[in-house]
Design a protein around this motif. Structure first.
Motif, mmCIF file in Angstrom:
data_model
loop_
_atom_site.group_PDB
_atom_site.id
_atom_site.type_symbol
_atom_site.label_atom_id
_atom_site.label_comp_id
_atom_site.label_asym_id
_atom_site.label_seq_id
_atom_site.Cartn_x
_atom_site.Cartn_y
_atom_site.Cartn_z
ATOM 1 N N VAL A 72 0.798 -4.518 3.595
ATOM 2 C CA VAL A 72 0.242 -5.381 2.534
ATOM 3 C C VAL A 72 -1.265 -5.554 2.767
ATOM 4 O O VAL A 72 -1.864 -6.542 2.357
ATOM 5 C CB VAL A 72 0.985 -6.742 2.438
ATOM 6 C CG1 VAL A 72 2.406 -6.540 1.921
ATOM 7 C CG2 VAL A 72 0.990 -7.491 3.774
ATOM 8 N N GLY A 73 -1.845 -4.591 3.497
ATOM 9 C CA GLY A 73 -3.297 -4.537 3.634
ATOM 10 C C GLY A 73 -3.894 -5.464 4.678
ATOM 11 O O GLY A 73 -5.104 -5.692 4.694
ATOM 12 N N VAL A 74 -3.034 -6.020 5.584
ATOM 13 C CA VAL A 74 -3.549 -6.928 6.620
ATOM 14 C C VAL A 74 -3.377 -6.252 7.977
ATOM 15 O O VAL A 74 -2.250 -5.970 8.410
ATOM 16 C CB VAL A 74 -2.779 -8.276 6.615
ATOM 17 C CG1 VAL A 74 -3.292 -9.189 7.728
ATOM 18 C CG2 VAL A 74 -2.912 -8.957 5.248
ATOM 19 N N MET B 178 5.293 -12.001 3.206
ATOM 20 C CA MET B 178 5.818 -10.674 3.556
ATOM 21 C C MET B 178 7.339 -10.640 3.397
ATOM 22 O O MET B 178 7.889 -9.651 2.899
ATOM 23 C CB MET B 178 5.423 -10.309 4.994
ATOM 24 C CG MET B 178 3.956 -9.901 5.135
ATOM 25 S SD MET B 178 3.442 -9.720 6.857
ATOM 26 C CE MET B 178 4.535 -8.435 7.421
ATOM 27 N N LEU B 179 8.015 -11.729 3.771
ATOM 28 C CA LEU B 179 9.476 -11.776 3.606
ATOM 29 C C LEU B 179 9.827 -11.746 2.118
ATOM 30 O O LEU B 179 10.703 -10.982 1.691
ATOM 31 C CB LEU B 179 10.072 -13.014 4.276
ATOM 32 C CG LEU B 179 10.301 -12.888 5.786
ATOM 33 C CD1 LEU B 179 10.552 -14.249 6.420
ATOM 34 C CD2 LEU B 179 11.457 -11.937 6.095
ATOM 35 N N LEU C 295 0.846 -1.199 0.000
ATOM 36 C CA LEU C 295 0.000 0.000 0.000
ATOM 37 C C LEU C 295 0.876 1.242 0.000
ATOM 38 O O LEU C 295 1.922 1.284 0.652
ATOM 39 C CB LEU C 295 -0.908 0.023 1.243
ATOM 40 C CG LEU C 295 -1.872 -1.149 1.417
ATOM 41 C CD1 LEU C 295 -2.739 -0.926 2.658
ATOM 42 C CD2 LEU C 295 -2.744 -1.330 0.184
ATOM 43 N N ILE C 296 0.441 2.261 -0.731
ATOM 44 C CA ILE C 296 1.188 3.521 -0.802
ATOM 45 C C ILE C 296 0.416 4.603 -0.058
ATOM 46 O O ILE C 296 -0.798 4.739 -0.203
ATOM 47 C CB ILE C 296 1.393 3.948 -2.286
ATOM 48 C CG1 ILE C 296 2.161 2.849 -3.051
ATOM 49 C CG2 ILE C 296 2.149 5.288 -2.381
ATOM 50 C CD1 ILE C 296 3.563 2.574 -2.526
ATOM 51 N N HIS C 297 1.119 5.375 0.781
ATOM 52 C CA HIS C 297 0.561 6.539 1.506
ATOM 53 C C HIS C 297 0.135 7.585 0.480
ATOM 54 O O HIS C 297 0.826 7.767 -0.539
ATOM 55 C CB HIS C 297 1.666 7.108 2.419
ATOM 56 C CG HIS C 297 1.357 8.426 3.021
ATOM 57 N ND1 HIS C 297 0.469 8.572 4.076
ATOM 58 C CD2 HIS C 297 1.792 9.664 2.732
ATOM 59 C CE1 HIS C 297 0.398 9.853 4.399
ATOM 60 N NE2 HIS C 297 1.195 10.542 3.602
ATOM 61 N N PRO C 298 -0.980 8.320 0.652
ATOM 62 C CA PRO C 298 -1.935 8.218 1.757
ATOM 63 C C PRO C 298 -2.932 7.080 1.531
ATOM 64 O O PRO C 298 -3.488 6.957 0.429
ATOM 65 C CB PRO C 298 -2.632 9.582 1.742
ATOM 66 C CG PRO C 298 -2.523 10.068 0.332
ATOM 67 C CD PRO C 298 -1.246 9.476 -0.229
#
Ligand code: K2U
Ligand code: ZN
Length: 173
Positions: free
Chosen positions: A52-54, A35-36, A7-10
């Motif tokens: 990663v949205g979790v 994730m790794l 995910l990218i801010h904002p």
């Protein structure tokens, strides 16, 4: 194993406080593995589940940077800082959710962290140097905090506007 989008801010999902992981199920091990893989592919030296949205309290890191040294992938479930040094350390930080933006951030130089590992064992470790910076950066992600939140409002706003523009352009592409 799969590489997951970061995910990218904002993004409101990056500002939420993540929920504790109730038990170390196979799904948690699979997520840590993904994730790794996502972290190494980025490349980065840390990654938190909210990126990663979790929205779960899980982070991974591998801050081994010396060529030739064996990598040390770590997965920390429900991590807690139990002690932080008075002494502070300044380190240039970046973030995979805020690409190409860097700033000097001051944090405790050393921290003691307690967590549960993927075998369900309670662990505790004293982190120093880049590991200390990284684990604090990742635990911040679990609390919905980004390194730009330590900057003044003008610099933070400038970075946020730049990221929002980047996302608009990507959406148009
Ligand atoms: O959480 C993330 O976005 C991963 C960061 C973790 C990190 C940031 C700052 C300082 C240490 C760790 C990424 O690894 S950003 C890439 C990076 C790599 C080395 C040093 C600084 C930033
Ligand atoms: Zn980050």
């Amino acid at each position: 194993m799969s590489i997951r989008p970061i995910l990218i801010h904002p993004d409101p999902r990056l500002k939420k406080t993540a929920r504790p992981v109730p038990e170390i199920a196979d799904s948690v091990r699979k997520l840590a593995e993904d994730m790794l893989e996502t972290m190494y592919d980025a490349p980065g030296i840390g990654l938190a589940a909210p990126q990663v949205g979790v929205s779960s309290r899980l982070l991974v890191m591998d801050c081994v940077k010396e060529e030739g040294e064996a990598p040390r992938p770590m997965a920390l479930v429900n991590p807690e800082v139990t002690w932080a040094s008075e002494e502070l350390a300044l380190h240039e930080e970046g973030c995979l959710s805020i690409p190409e933006q860097y700033a000097e951030i001051e944090r405790p130089a050393e921290v003691m962290v307690r967590w549960t590992d993927l075998d369900g064992q309670e662990r505790q470790e004293h982190f120093t140097g880049l590991w200390a910076t990284c684990v604090q950066h990742e635990i911040d992600h679990l609390d919905g905090k980004l390194f730009i939140d330590y900057l003044g409002p003008l610099k933070r706003q400038m970075i946020t506007r730049k990221m929002a523009k980047l996302k608009r352009e990507k959406a148009r592409a």
